[in-house]
Write an enzyme that holds these catalytic residues in place. Structure first.
Site, PDB file in Angstrom:
ATOM      1  N   ASP A  44       0.848  -1.201   0.000  1.00 22.67           N
ATOM      2  CA  ASP A  44       0.000   0.000   0.000  1.00 22.67           C
ATOM      3  C   ASP A  44       0.886   1.255   0.000  1.00 22.67           C
ATOM      4  OD1 ASP A  44       0.902  -0.209   2.603  1.00 22.67           O
ATOM      5  OD2 ASP A  44      -1.049   0.186   3.531  1.00 22.67           O
ATOM      6  N   SER A  45       2.205   1.045   0.050  1.00 20.32           N
ATOM      7  CA  SER A  45       3.143   2.149  -0.158  1.00 20.32           C
ATOM      8  C   SER A  45       3.026   2.681  -1.587  1.00 20.32           C
ATOM      9  CB  SER A  45       4.580   1.699   0.138  1.00 20.32           C
ATOM     10  OG  SER A  45       4.904   0.538  -0.598  1.00 20.32           O
ATOM     11  N   ASP A  83      -0.985  -6.028  -0.262  1.00 22.07           N
ATOM     12  CA  ASP A  83      -1.368  -5.423   1.014  1.00 22.07           C
ATOM     13  C   ASP A  83      -2.865  -5.190   1.096  1.00 22.07           C
ATOM     14  OD1 ASP A  83       0.615  -5.017   2.902  1.00 22.07           O
ATOM     15  OD2 ASP A  83       1.339  -3.161   1.972  1.00 22.07           O
ATOM     16  N   LYS A 113      -1.410  -9.358   2.865  1.00 26.32           N
ATOM     17  CA  LYS A 113      -0.659  -8.954   4.070  1.00 26.32           C
ATOM     18  C   LYS A 113      -1.457  -7.896   4.800  1.00 26.32           C
ATOM     19  CE  LYS A 113       3.181  -6.175   3.789  1.00 26.32           C
ATOM     20  NZ  LYS A 113       2.776  -5.006   4.575  1.00 26.32           N
ATOM     21  N   GLU A 115      -1.415  -5.222   8.453  1.00 26.39           N
ATOM     22  CA  GLU A 115      -0.647  -4.665   9.565  1.00 26.39           C
ATOM     23  C   GLU A 115      -1.340  -4.977  10.894  1.00 26.39           C
ATOM     24  OE1 GLU A 115       0.080  -0.480   8.944  1.00 26.39           O
ATOM     25  OE2 GLU A 115       1.020  -0.836   7.002  1.00 26.39           O
ATOM     26  N   GLU A 178       8.970  -4.495  10.610  1.00 30.28           N
ATOM     27  CA  GLU A 178       9.388  -3.192  10.071  1.00 30.28           C
ATOM     28  C   GLU A 178       9.993  -2.314  11.164  1.00 30.28           C
ATOM     29  OE1 GLU A 178       6.661  -1.165   7.452  1.00 30.28           O
ATOM     30  OE2 GLU A 178       7.912   0.636   7.401  1.00 30.28           O
TER      31      GLU A 178
HETATM   32  O1  KIV Z   1       3.651  -1.228   1.715  1.00 27.32           O
HETATM   33  C1  KIV Z   1       4.846  -1.568   1.826  1.00 27.32           C
HETATM   34  O2  KIV Z   1       5.715  -1.169   1.021  1.00 27.32           O
HETATM   35  C2  KIV Z   1       5.213  -2.434   2.924  1.00 27.32           C
HETATM   36  C3  KIV Z   1       6.682  -2.684   3.122  1.00 27.32           C
HETATM   37  C4  KIV Z   1       7.248  -1.549   3.877  1.00 27.32           C
HETATM   38  C5  KIV Z   1       6.924  -3.980   3.783  1.00 27.32           C
HETATM   39  O3  KIV Z   1       4.385  -2.879   3.645  1.00 27.32           O
END
Ligand code: KIV
Length: 257
Positions: A44-45, A83, A113, A115, A178
């Site tokens: 989600d980055s 994500d 994934k 958080e 992280e």
């Molecule tokens: O969204 C992302 O890029 C991440 C990484 C920092 C692991 O979750």
């Protein structure tokens, strides 16, 4: 049978040091695969790296599906982990399972994934129970960074160990650590039977993930733990500058004599 690297294959890499990178679109996903990186995270980055947001929270499930589709279309064998964005798993187990299913069916995700540690263990259990491989993510959690000490290194050993164990017990096949103190990350890696995927968590994790834009130097700034292997941002600016100059000076396109 999928031709892609599966979650069980990644889980079996415990103890091996394997690389992983984010990608958000077709060309860069292909570069990663051609470089032999067979685990790609559609993070989600994408929010801060591609979509122009300052943070990840505005990213939607539709954004994630859209970018996951580009990455899965462009790759053949890589495991595509996607994500779950903020708001897609907070409301209820049912909503989380529905959104995880969308990432798999519409986005082509091989796994998802999310958080959170103990606080999301019930959601991990629900999604795993629906037959979708899940990865946990503890330590610095950008979606909720404003609730705690932001992006500071996490050192609370007892809490981090609890979170890591909760994620594994709930059924996750791997966990991202992280920005965690390297000694704590090492202990977590020793205690868990699933692979740990470190980012700014020292050298003892089972895998290392970096954000593509940090590796390739596509940004003006990158976190201090990241290693920049190219300066593609400057190369792109220089190339575009040369093109603009050629047009202004009428060097491009060439005139026929
Ligand atoms: O969204 C992302 O890029 C991440 C990484 C920092 C692991 O979750």
């Amino acid at each position: 049978m999928s031709r892609r690297v599966g979650a069980a294959e990644i889980a079996a890499r415990k103890g091996a040091s394997f690389p992983m990178v984010t990608a958000y679109d077709a060309p860069f996903a292909q570069f990663a695969e051609h470089a032999g990186i067979d685990v790609i995270l559609v993070g989600d980055s994408v929010g801060n790296n591609v979509l122009g947001y300052d943070e990840t929270t505005p990213v939607t499930i539709e954004d994630m599906i859209h970018h996951a589709q580009a990455v899965t279309r462009a790759t053949a064998r890589a495991h595509v982990m996607v994500d779950m964005p903020f708001g897609s798993y907070q409301i209820s187990d049912e909503d989380a399972v529905r959104n995880a299913i969308r990432l798999v069916k519409e986005g082509g995700a091989c796994s998802v994934k999310m958080e959170g540690g103990t606080l999301v263990s019930q959601r991990i259990r629900a999604i795993y129970g629906a037959g979708i491989p899940v990865v946990g993510h503890i330590g610095v959690m950008p979606q909720t960074a404003s609730l705690g000490p932001g992006y500071k290194v996490r050192t609370n050993r007892a809490r981090l160990l609890d979170d890591a164990r909760a994620v594994e017990e709930a059924g996750a096949y791997a966990v991202v650590l992280e920005v965690i103190d390297p000694d704590v990350a090492r202990e977590i890696t020793q205690v868990l039977s699933i692979p740990t995927i470190g980012i700014g968590a020292g050298p003892h994790c089972d895998a290392q993930v970096l954000v593509l834009h940090d590796v390739l130097g596509l940004h003006a700034t990158a976190p201090s733990f990241a290693k920049q292997y190219a300066n593609m941002g400057s190369a792109a600016t220089e190339a575009l500058h040369a093109f603009a100059e050629d047009v202004r000076s009428r060097k491009f396109p060439p005139r026929s004599s």
